[in-house]
Design a protein around this motif. Structure first.
Motif, PDB file in Angstrom:
ATOM      1  N   ALA A   1      34.650 -26.319   1.846  1.00 30.08           N
ATOM      2  CA  ALA A   1      33.663 -26.991   2.313  1.00 30.08           C
ATOM      3  C   ALA A   1      32.419 -26.106   2.502  1.00 30.08           C
ATOM      4  N   LEU A   2      32.119 -25.273   1.876  1.00 26.71           N
ATOM      5  CA  LEU A   2      30.904 -24.040   2.129  1.00 26.71           C
ATOM      6  C   LEU A   2      29.835 -24.759   1.344  1.00 26.71           C
ATOM      7  N   THR A   3      28.782 -24.731   2.173  1.00 25.03           N
ATOM      8  CA  THR A   3      27.536 -25.040   1.458  1.00 25.03           C
ATOM      9  C   THR A   3      26.447 -23.933   1.431  1.00 25.03           C
ATOM     10  N   GLU A   4      25.386 -24.296   0.778  1.00 23.15           N
ATOM     11  CA  GLU A   4      24.395 -23.332   0.977  1.00 23.15           C
ATOM     12  C   GLU A   4      23.491 -23.326   2.113  1.00 23.15           C
ATOM     13  N   GLU A   5      23.563 -24.222   2.730  1.00 21.51           N
ATOM     14  CA  GLU A   5      22.858 -24.169   4.291  1.00 21.51           C
ATOM     15  C   GLU A   5      23.946 -23.231   5.201  1.00 21.51           C
ATOM     16  N   PHE A   6      25.148 -23.635   5.094  1.00 20.26           N
ATOM     17  CA  PHE A   6      26.136 -22.523   5.812  1.00 20.26           C
ATOM     18  C   PHE A   6      25.628 -21.298   5.669  1.00 20.26           C
ATOM     19  N   ALA A   7      25.969 -20.989   4.111  1.00 18.63           N
ATOM     20  CA  ALA A   7      25.522 -19.503   3.667  1.00 18.63           C
ATOM     21  C   ALA A   7      24.471 -18.814   4.246  1.00 18.63           C
ATOM     22  N   ARG A   8      23.142 -19.634   4.476  1.00 21.86           N
ATOM     23  CA  ARG A   8      22.015 -19.191   4.942  1.00 21.86           C
ATOM     24  C   ARG A   8      22.363 -18.803   6.433  1.00 21.86           C
ATOM     25  N   ALA A   9      22.762 -19.938   7.337  1.00 18.37           N
ATOM     26  CA  ALA A   9      23.034 -19.905   8.756  1.00 18.37           C
ATOM     27  C   ALA A   9      24.010 -18.387   9.050  1.00 18.37           C
TER      28      ALA A   9
END
Length: 346
Positions: A18-26
Motif C-alpha cells: 500500500a505504499l505510494t509516492e505521496e507517502f514516500a515524500r511525506a
C-alpha cells in the motif's frame, strides 16, 4: 493499560502493498528532519530514491509502517521489516523515530505497541532495533521499553585526504602468489553469481556478540534482488573480489554511493574466507576499492562503514587505512512478549 493520550492517538498503518509516492515524500520529509538531528552535516535524502526502492522491494521482504501524522506531516513513525523465507524467522527489525517536538507524548510507546502486536501475530518473537549516541533519547526509550543491548558498534569514517601517503600503493603491491583481483562495476557476472552468493556467507563470521541471530545463508536470487534495490535507490556499487590460485573466490568487499550526492561513500561487506586469511587479502581488497572510488567518483570526500567494537581484525585494517570513529551505536534486542507486557503494565 496505555494512557488516554496514547489510546486516542490516530495511527496510520501501511504494508508493503500500500505504499505510494505521496507517502514516500511525506516519510522522507520526516526522515530528513530526524537526520538533521543525528547527521546535521549530511545532504538530505531524495524522496525519488526512497520511492524507487519501495517499488522494487525483494519479494521475500515484508515491510510495514505505522505513522502519527499532523495535518499531513509525519511526526513519528515505526517501521518493521521481516524476511518471509530463510533463517531468522523468529525476528523482525524495527525502526522507530519521534520528532523532537513530539516527544514526551507517548507516541513512541503507542507505535511500539502496534508493531509488537503485529509481529507477535505473525509469529515473530524478537525485535531488533538500533540507537546512536547523537540522539540520547533513543537509548533511554529502548531501556524503558524492555530492550537489552546486544551489540556495540561504531560508524567509522575515512576522510580520503587522510589516507597515509604511499599506503594504497603498498597495499596493492602483491607477491606472485597466484591470487588475483577482479573489480565489478555492473553487478556480479552471471558466471560468478552462485559462487559470490556462497562467498557472502563469510559475513556470518563477523561478531554478533549477544544478539540472538542465526547465520544467514545468501541465495543467488537475493544477490540479484539487492542489486536491483541498490540501483532503484539511485546508487552505484563497486564490488572487488579476490580469486585464489585455483580460480575460486576467496574474499570480497563492496562500496556504493549516489552520483547525485557523491561526497559520502558507503562501505558494505568485507570478508575473506578462513582458509585464505594471513595473506593480507583484506588490505588488498580495501585499498583496491578505495582506488576505484577515487577513479570513478572524483567528488568523493569520505567513506563510512559500520563495525562491531569487538571486530578487532577488521578494525585494525580500517584504522591503518585511516578510518576514525564517527558515531557510536548499539543494536538492541527485545522479546516481543516482554515488550508487550511492559507496555501493558505501564
Amino acid at each position: 493499560m496505555l494512557g488516554a493520550d496514547m489510546t486516542t492517538t490516530d495511527v496510520q498503518q501501511r504494508d508493503h502493498t500500500a505504499l505510494t509516492e505521496e507517502f514516500a515524500r511525506a516519510l522522507v520529509a520526516h526522515l530528513n528532519r530526524m537526520r538533521a538531528e543525528s547527521h546535521p552535516d549530511d545532504p538530505p535524502t531524495d524522496p525519488a530514491n526512497v520511492w524507487g526502492q519501495m517499488q522494487h522491494l525483494p519479494p521475500i521482504l515484508e515491510l510495514d509502517f505505522w505513522t502519527v501524522e499532523d495535518g499531513g506531516t509525519i511526526v513519528a513513525h515505526a517501521r518493521t521489516q521481516a524476511f518471509t523465507v530463510g533463517q531468522n524467522q523468529h525476528l523482525a527489525e524495527l525502526e522507530l523515530m519521534v520528532s523532537p517536538a513530539a516527544r514526551g507524548r507517548g507516541l513512541g510507546r503507542t507505535l511500539l505497541g502496534h508493531a509488537a502486536r503485529s509481529m507477535q501475530a505473525r509469529g515473530r518473537t524478537l525485535l531488533l532495533t538500533q540507537t546512536n549516541d547523537r540522539v540520547p533519547a533513543g537509548e533511554v526509550f529502548a531501556r524503558r521499553a524492555g530492550f537489552q543491548p546486544g551489540l556495540s558498534n561504531h560508524v567509522n569514517r575515512l576522510l580520503l585526504t587522510d589516507i597515509p601517503d604511499g599506503l594504497l600503493d603498498a597495499w596493492t603491491t602483491r607477491p606472485d602468489d597466484g591470487y588475483t583481483l577482479d573489480v565489478w562495476t555492473d553487478g556480479v557476472p552471471e558466471a560468478d553469481l552462485d559462487a559470490y552468493a556462497e562467498l557472502l556467507n563469510v559475513m556470518n563470521s563477523a561478531p554478533r556478540d549477544d544478539l540472538d541471530v542465526e547465520d544467514h545463508r545468501t541465495t543467488p536470487e537475493e544477490v540479484r534482488s539487492m542489486e536491483t534495490l541498490t540501483r532503484a535507490g539511485g546508487r552505484v556499487a563497486v564490488v572487488a573480489v579476490v580469486r585464489a590460485p585455483d580460480g575460486t573466490l576467496a574474499g570480497l568487499t563492496d562500496v556504493s554511493w549516489r552520483p547525485a550526492q557523491p561526497g559520502i561513500v558507503s562501505q558494505g561487506n568485507t570478508g575473506v574466507l578462513p582458509a585464505h586469511r594471513g595473506h593480507q587479502l583484506g588490505r588488498w581488497l580495501k585499498a583496491a576499492n578505495v582506488r576505484e572510488v577515487l577513479r570513478l567518483n572524483p567528488h568523493a570526500t569520505e567513506i563510512r562503514t559500520q563495525n562491531a567494537d569487538s571486530n578487532g581484525p577488521m578494525l585494525k585494517i580500517n584504522t591503518d587505512l585511516g578510518f576514525r570513529p564517527f558515531m557510536a551505536s548499539t543494536v538492541w534486542q527485545g522479546a516481543v512478549a516482554d515488550v508487550r507486557s511492559g507496555l501493558e503494565r505501564n
